[in-house]
Design a protein around this motif. Structure first.
Motif, short mmCIF file in Angstrom:
data_model
loop_
_atom_site.label_atom_id
_atom_site.label_comp_id
_atom_site.label_asym_id
_atom_site.label_seq_id
_atom_site.Cartn_x
_atom_site.Cartn_y
_atom_site.Cartn_z
N ALA A 36 32.47 34.18 39.23
CA ALA A 36 31.48 35.14 38.71
C ALA A 36 32.17 36.43 38.28
O ALA A 36 31.80 37.04 37.26
CB ALA A 36 30.43 35.42 39.77
N ALA A 37 33.19 36.88 39.02
CA ALA A 37 33.91 38.10 38.66
C ALA A 37 34.64 37.93 37.34
O ALA A 37 34.65 38.84 36.49
CB ALA A 37 34.89 38.47 39.77
N ILE A 38 35.28 36.77 37.13
CA ILE A 38 36.02 36.52 35.88
C ILE A 38 35.07 36.48 34.69
O ILE A 38 35.34 37.06 33.63
CB ILE A 38 36.81 35.20 36.00
CG1 ILE A 38 37.93 35.38 37.04
CG2 ILE A 38 37.40 34.80 34.65
CD1 ILE A 38 38.66 34.09 37.35
N ASP A 39 33.91 35.85 34.87
CA ASP A 39 32.96 35.73 33.76
C ASP A 39 32.31 37.07 33.43
O ASP A 39 32.13 37.41 32.25
CB ASP A 39 31.88 34.71 34.12
CG ASP A 39 32.46 33.31 34.25
OD1 ASP A 39 33.56 33.07 33.72
OD2 ASP A 39 31.83 32.47 34.92
N SER A 40 31.96 37.85 34.47
CA SER A 40 31.23 39.09 34.23
C SER A 40 32.13 40.18 33.65
O SER A 40 31.68 41.03 32.88
CB SER A 40 30.59 39.59 35.53
OG SER A 40 31.60 39.89 36.48
N GLY A 41 33.42 40.18 34.04
CA GLY A 41 34.30 41.27 33.62
C GLY A 41 35.22 40.93 32.47
O GLY A 41 36.03 41.77 32.06
N ASP A 42 35.14 39.72 31.97
CA ASP A 42 36.03 39.30 30.88
C ASP A 42 37.49 39.63 31.23
O ASP A 42 38.21 40.30 30.48
CB ASP A 42 35.61 39.99 29.58
CG ASP A 42 36.31 39.34 28.37
OD1 ASP A 42 36.80 38.18 28.53
OD2 ASP A 42 36.37 39.97 27.31
N LEU A 43 37.92 39.13 32.41
CA LEU A 43 39.23 39.50 32.93
C LEU A 43 40.37 38.73 32.31
O LEU A 43 41.54 39.13 32.44
CB LEU A 43 39.25 39.30 34.46
CG LEU A 43 38.19 40.05 35.26
CD1 LEU A 43 38.34 39.75 36.74
CD2 LEU A 43 38.31 41.56 35.02
N LEU A 44 40.09 37.63 31.67
CA LEU A 44 41.16 36.79 31.13
C LEU A 44 41.94 37.46 30.00
O LEU A 44 43.00 36.98 29.60
CB LEU A 44 40.58 35.45 30.65
CG LEU A 44 39.94 34.58 31.74
CD1 LEU A 44 39.39 33.30 31.13
CD2 LEU A 44 40.97 34.25 32.82
N LYS A 45 41.43 38.56 29.51
CA LYS A 45 42.14 39.23 28.41
C LYS A 45 43.36 40.02 28.91
O LYS A 45 44.21 40.40 28.11
CB LYS A 45 41.18 40.19 27.69
CG LYS A 45 40.69 41.34 28.58
CD LYS A 45 39.71 42.23 27.85
CE LYS A 45 39.23 43.37 28.76
NZ LYS A 45 38.26 44.26 28.07
N TYR A 46 43.44 40.27 30.20
CA TYR A 46 44.55 41.07 30.73
C TYR A 46 45.80 40.21 30.91
O TYR A 46 45.74 38.99 31.05
CB TYR A 46 44.15 41.70 32.07
CG TYR A 46 43.07 42.75 31.93
CD1 TYR A 46 43.35 43.99 31.35
CD2 TYR A 46 41.78 42.50 32.38
CE1 TYR A 46 42.36 44.95 31.24
CE2 TYR A 46 40.79 43.46 32.26
CZ TYR A 46 41.08 44.69 31.68
OH TYR A 46 40.10 45.64 31.54
N SER A 47 46.91 40.91 30.94
CA SER A 47 48.21 40.22 31.03
C SER A 47 48.39 39.48 32.34
O SER A 47 49.22 38.57 32.44
CB SER A 47 49.35 41.23 30.84
OG SER A 47 49.29 42.23 31.86
N LEU A 48 47.63 39.86 33.34
CA LEU A 48 47.75 39.17 34.63
C LEU A 48 47.43 37.69 34.52
O LEU A 48 47.96 36.87 35.28
CB LEU A 48 46.80 39.81 35.66
CG LEU A 48 47.10 41.24 36.10
CD1 LEU A 48 45.98 41.75 37.00
CD2 LEU A 48 48.43 41.28 36.85
#
Length: 753
Positions: free
Chosen positions: A115-127
């Motif tokens: 849920a955190a990955i989907d809500s924050g669009d985190l996949l765009k970061y280099s991590l």
């Protein structure tokens, strides 16, 4: 010659260096903490040195190789008790520590992280980029996120990496997802609990609720009250008591009717049997006896008398004496009961006799048909009464069953009503507490870190250095502990069953090498050293009075344990005591006494054994010390070693014993070579030199065993290297060795006179 007669400037050898003297005493060997402490004290400097050498590269490698990433963290607060408007609910009674651990575990739940990955669009970061085709961001977050308790009501969500902004965004997104999941879970649990309570109260199609059960119980209680004509269980009990009274009266009436029927039957039988010669008087007598025996009062007293007699027999089995108070009391009660029974019998006989006389007077007026009619009427009346009695019995049973059911239903009704009230109250509380705040809140959010995290690197660097230091200290201590060195006089006495002849103190290095031989302290240390040797000499002289001890062998387990020092000073002490003394250097492989006295080592024992010089006296050298001579070792070869096992050795010893009071032999160590083993059988006594913190317990044990196996006379051991506190010279007596005070002046005898 007295000790003061030794020429000034004559050489008096100092003791050789005996090493570190800081070991502490111990009384046991096996895993003894004090022995371990002693091993640490002897070699701590080596452990520290090696540890420091290893700590530098370890700390450097840790400092240069441990990464220092950025760290973003957010702190969550969980209240120890749920916030409330006015009431506390049953669902809040879970153990707080368990609840906190559950919530911390829920932070890295796959559903929370997804849920955190989907809500924050985190996949765009280099991590999360350039991780390969098999990279799973949820699994990576589960492994990388750190959820740690930071207080009683707090815990931290942290993430380390090289992208500060991404770290803060990921941590805040995970926190928000966790908070949302926790809030939804709490609401779901409360909703499910609310529905469950409503179901318990109202029921459903499959099972009735508490309200329906309460109504059903109340309806059945009303039915039972109507059937029993009683409003409660107490009234039912009163009805039972009333029925029992009625039954008692009926029983009494039935008994009277039975008596009348019996009397009439007797009269009938008397009339019927009159033609058979049986007199009416005899019949009346039999009826009288039967009436007495059937009388309730007589039966009651008979039963009472029987019970008392049975109790008397039981007490006689328990008590052996007829004089016991219980037996005496029972005898009195039985005597009284028998008297009462006889009195009752006489009263009943008189009563029934009068009745029978009246009946006899009427007998002539009665006919057989009349008696039969009376019996029939009485029997019909008795049957009616019996039917009434059975009806009362049935009614009593029904009331008893109804009373039991009434009580059970009443208890169930009270329990159901209590649970109903509690659940209803809980529902009202839950409605009120819906407006209370969240139990889990954010204490502070993650911010973009500006400094790298160096705490871990510093701690590991320091830990690596300290660990290396500690490792080598422990390693060196354990290795030293394995050597089992003698570290105190008490240790030696407890480990072995041989006498300790004496101890020789430790001298500081500057006095050992003669660097400071002119000072008062040098005189002090030299004095206590000489006193220690003289004490050993005194013990040996006392032994010499009881057992011949002309040849005395001084040896040790291994080299470097002070046997040569002990030999030299013992020889000097015997010479100062007025004994003609010969010191023989029998350490043929490694002679060194000639170096101590600065004399020649050739010719000596080896030449005498090979008979190159048949007379030992030609090899003996006089030393500067009065009454002390020295026989050096000589030049060793293989032939000399073979001669040690021959009779030549005994001949040499016999030759020198004739000219001297005592012969001190400095032999080779017992364990490395067999030279001294040949000598043990030829001497009068053996003294074993033991050096503190050098000699090993196992080696000393082997020496003692070999000496005794060869039949040698082991006089005891001398411990070399004790400090002042162990030796006992830290007292007022030490002032006599410092050379400071002037000798006390004595007045002449003439003046005293």
């Amino acid at each position: 010659m007295a000790e003061s007669e030794i020429p000034n400037g004559a050489y008096q050898p100092y003791a050789i260096e005996i090493g570190d003297q800081s070991a502490s005493e111990s009384s046991e060997f096996e895993l003894n903490p004090r022995r371990l402490w002693g091993a640490f004290q002897r070699r701590w400097w080596l452990g520290v040195l090696l540890g420091l050498i290893a700590a530098v590269p370890v700390s450097y490698l840790a400092y240069t190789n441990i990464p220092t990433p950025y760290r973003a963290e957010s702190e969550i607060r969980i209240f120890s008790s749920r916030p409330r408007v006015n009431y506390s609910l049953h669902e809040d009674q879970m153990n707080f520590r368990t609840y906190k651990q559950t919530q911390m575990k829920d932070v890295i739940h796959p559903a929370t992280l997804a849920a955190a990955i989907d809500s924050g669009d985190l996949l765009k970061y280099s991590l999360f980029q350039n991780r390969g085709p098999d990279f799973d961001p949820v699994n990576w977050l589960q492994e990388s996120l750190k959820v740690q308790s930071s207080g009683e009501e707090f815990f931290i969500i942290a993430l380390e990496g090289e992208d500060p902004k991404a770290l803060a965004e990921v941590v805040n997104a995970v926190r928000d997802a966790f908070m949302e999941r926790s809030r939804n879970t709490s609401q779901l649990v409360s909703s499910e609990r609310y529905k469950h309570i409503q179901k318990e109260l109202n029921g459903d199609d499959k099972e009735p609720g508490l309200k329906a059960k309460i109504a059903s119980h109340q309806e059945r209680l009303d039915e039972l009250s109507q059937l029993a004509s009683a409003a409660n269980a107490d009234q039912m009990l009163q009805q039972q008591e009333s029925i029992q009274l009625d039954k008692g009266q009926l029983v009494k009436v039935i008994r009277d009717i039975d008596l009348q029927i019996l009397q009439l039957s007797s009269q009938k039988d008397a009339l019927a049997e009159a033609d058979q010669g049986k007199s009416l008087q005899q019949l009346l007598k039999d009826d009288l006896e039967n009436a007495i025996l059937s009388d309730p009062r007589y039966e009651e007293q008979s039963v009472y008398l029987t019970q008392k007699k049975r109790e008397l027999e039981q007490n006689r089995k328990i008590f052996n004496s007829e004089k016991m108070q219980p037996i005496v009391d029972l005898k009195k009660e039985i005597a009284q009961a028998e008297a009462d029974l006889e009195t009752t019998r006489e009263e009943l006989r008189q009563y029934y006799q009068n009745q029978f006389q009246k009946e006899q007077m009427k007998q002539e007026e009665l006919s057989l048909e009349s008696i039969q009619r009376q019996i029939k009427n009485l029997s019909v009346h008795r049957d009616n009464l019996s039917e009434e009695y059975r009806g009362l019995n049935k009614k009593e049973s029904e009331i008893s069953e109804s009373s039991l059911e009434f009580q059970n239903l009443q208890k169930q009704l009270e329990d159901d009503q209590r649970i109903h009230d509690e659940l209803s109250a809980e529902l009202r509380k839950m409605k009120v507490e819906q407006d209370a705040g969240d139990r889990i809140v954010t204490n502070y959010s993650a911010e973009v870190p500006r400094k790298r995290e160096t705490k871990k690197r510093n701690m590991l660097t320091a830990g690596g250095g300290l660990g290396s230091l500690g490792f080598f200290i422990v390693l060196v201590t354990l290795l030293e502990f394995r050597h089992q060195r003698v570290h105190s006089l008490k240790c030696l006495e407890e480990e072995f069953d041989f006498a300790v002849l004496g101890t020789i103190p430790h001298l500081p290095a500057r006095f050992v090498h003669g660097d400071d031989s002119s000072s008062s302290k040098a005189s002090y240390y030299q004095g206590i050293f000489m006193e220690a040797v003289d004490s050993i000499r005194t013990i040996l002289l006392n032994r010499q009075k009881k057992t011949p001890l002309k040849t005395l062998m001084v040896s040790s387990a291994l080299s470097g344990e002070g046997k040569s020092t002990l030999s030299c000073h013992l020889a000097i002490s015997f010479a100062r005591a007025g004994r003609r003394t010969l010191l023989i250097d029998f350490d043929l492989r490694s002679p060194r006494i000639h170096e101590v006295f600065q004399t020649s080592d050739f010719p000596g024992v080896c030449e005498v054994l090979r008979e190159e010089i048949p007379n030992p006296a030609k090899c003996i050298e006089s030393l500067p010390i009065p009454r002390l001579d020295f026989l050096p070792a000589g030049d060793l070869d293989s032939a000399t070693l073979m001669l040690l096992a021959s009779d030549r050795l005994q001949e040499v010893l016999d030759a020198v014993k004739e000219s001297y009071d005592i012969v001190i032999i400095d032999s080779a160590p017992l364990l490395p070579v067999a030279d001294s083993l040949q000598l043990i059988q030829q001497v009068d006594g053996v003294v074993l030199s033991v050096r503190k913190d050098v000699s090993r317990i196992s080696k000393i044990e082997s020496c003692i065993e070999k000496i005794r196996m060869l039949g040698g006379n082991l006089l005891g051991g001398v411990v070399i290297g004790l400090d002042e506190s162990e030796y006992g010279y830290r007292s007022n007596y030490s002032r006599h060795y410092r050379g400071g005070p002037e000798p006390r002046k004595r007045e002449s005898l003439e003046t005293n006179a």
